[in-house]
Write an enzyme that holds these catalytic residues in place. Structure first.
Site, PDB file in Angstrom:
ATOM      1  N   HIS A 150       0.816  -1.215   0.000  1.00 13.00           N
ATOM      2  CA  HIS A 150       0.000   0.000   0.000  1.00 13.00           C
ATOM      3  C   HIS A 150       0.846   1.261   0.000  1.00 13.00           C
ATOM      4  O   HIS A 150       0.357   2.349   0.273  1.00 13.00           O
ATOM      5  CB  HIS A 150      -0.950   0.002   1.201  1.00 13.00           C
ATOM      6  CG  HIS A 150      -1.749  -1.251   1.327  1.00 13.00           C
ATOM      7  ND1 HIS A 150      -1.364  -2.310   2.139  1.00 13.00           N
ATOM      8  CD2 HIS A 150      -2.893  -1.643   0.707  1.00 13.00           C
ATOM      9  CE1 HIS A 150      -2.234  -3.291   2.022  1.00 13.00           C
ATOM     10  NE2 HIS A 150      -3.166  -2.923   1.173  1.00 13.00           N
TER      11      HIS A 150
HETATM   12 FE1  FES Z   1      -0.030  -1.977   3.768  1.00 14.10          FE
HETATM   13 FE2  FES Z   1       2.599  -2.274   4.102  1.00 14.10          FE
HETATM   14  S1  FES Z   1       1.547  -0.526   3.452  1.00 14.10           S
HETATM   15  S2  FES Z   1       1.032  -3.774   4.386  1.00 14.10           S
END
Ligand code: FES
Length: 185
Positions: A150
């Protein structure tokens, strides 16, 4: 600048050498006395229940040169070990008072010896393993680690600099047994 997973990433490739990215096995599993040569590397590790139950490992740091990043396995999770260069330490400490820190903490509070950064290599958002240990990995503009799941970014202290990860990479319990050997766990 390169786009990865839809995100623009600045690569900090200065000083990166092929041997900067190696995986080393623990010296021994203290509780069971398994020889180092018998311990598979973290990428292929598939430990038995007995091994999983081991609470501590010893790691010989003597072969790690300044700038190198290595990964060992402890309790079936990756532990990132970085021998930081003076420039890395200075860069990180200079950010101690940066108001943009998501989980504010000084670099000195995250290390026992400024040269050695030792932390659990699991993103604090949803548990992905951040990139940055291997040659060619995206590290992000802070020179640390990039979580491809993410887009979280961590700096050279393992402090989260861009979310959604809510906190810095965790520090495992460890002690220095000598200048070149640590016990994790
Ligand atoms: Fe979501 Fe690392 S940013 S698991």
């Amino acid at each position: 600048m390169e786009t990865i997973a839809g995100k623009e990433i600045d690569f900090d490739s200065a000083g990166i050498r092929r041997r900067d990215f190696i995986h080393i096995a623990p010296v021994s599993f203290a509780a069971v006395g398994v020889a180092a040569s018998a311990i598979p590397l973290v990428d292929s590790m598939n430990p038995s229940a007995d091994i999983l139950a081991v609470s501590s490992i010893e790691v010989d740091l003597s072969s790690i040169e300044p700038g190198q990043r290595v990964t060992v396995s402890w309790r079936n999770q990756p532990v990132f070990i970085v021998r930081r260069r003076a420039i890395d330490i200075a860069r990180t400490q200079a950010d101690d008072a940066n108001p943009g820190l998501i989980d504010p903490l000084s670099d000195s509070a995250r290390v026992q010896k400024s040269e050695w950064l030792i932390m659990i290599g699991v993103c604090t958002h949803l548990g992905c393993i951040p990139l940055g240990q291997k040659e060619g990995d995206a590290r992000g503009k802070y020179g640390g680690w990039f979580c491809p799941c993410h887009g979280s970014l961590y700096d050279l202290s393992g402090r989260v600099r861009r979310g959604p990860a809510p906190r810095n990479l965790d520090i495992p319990p460890y002690v220095f047994l000598s200048d070149t050997k640590i016990r994790i766990g």
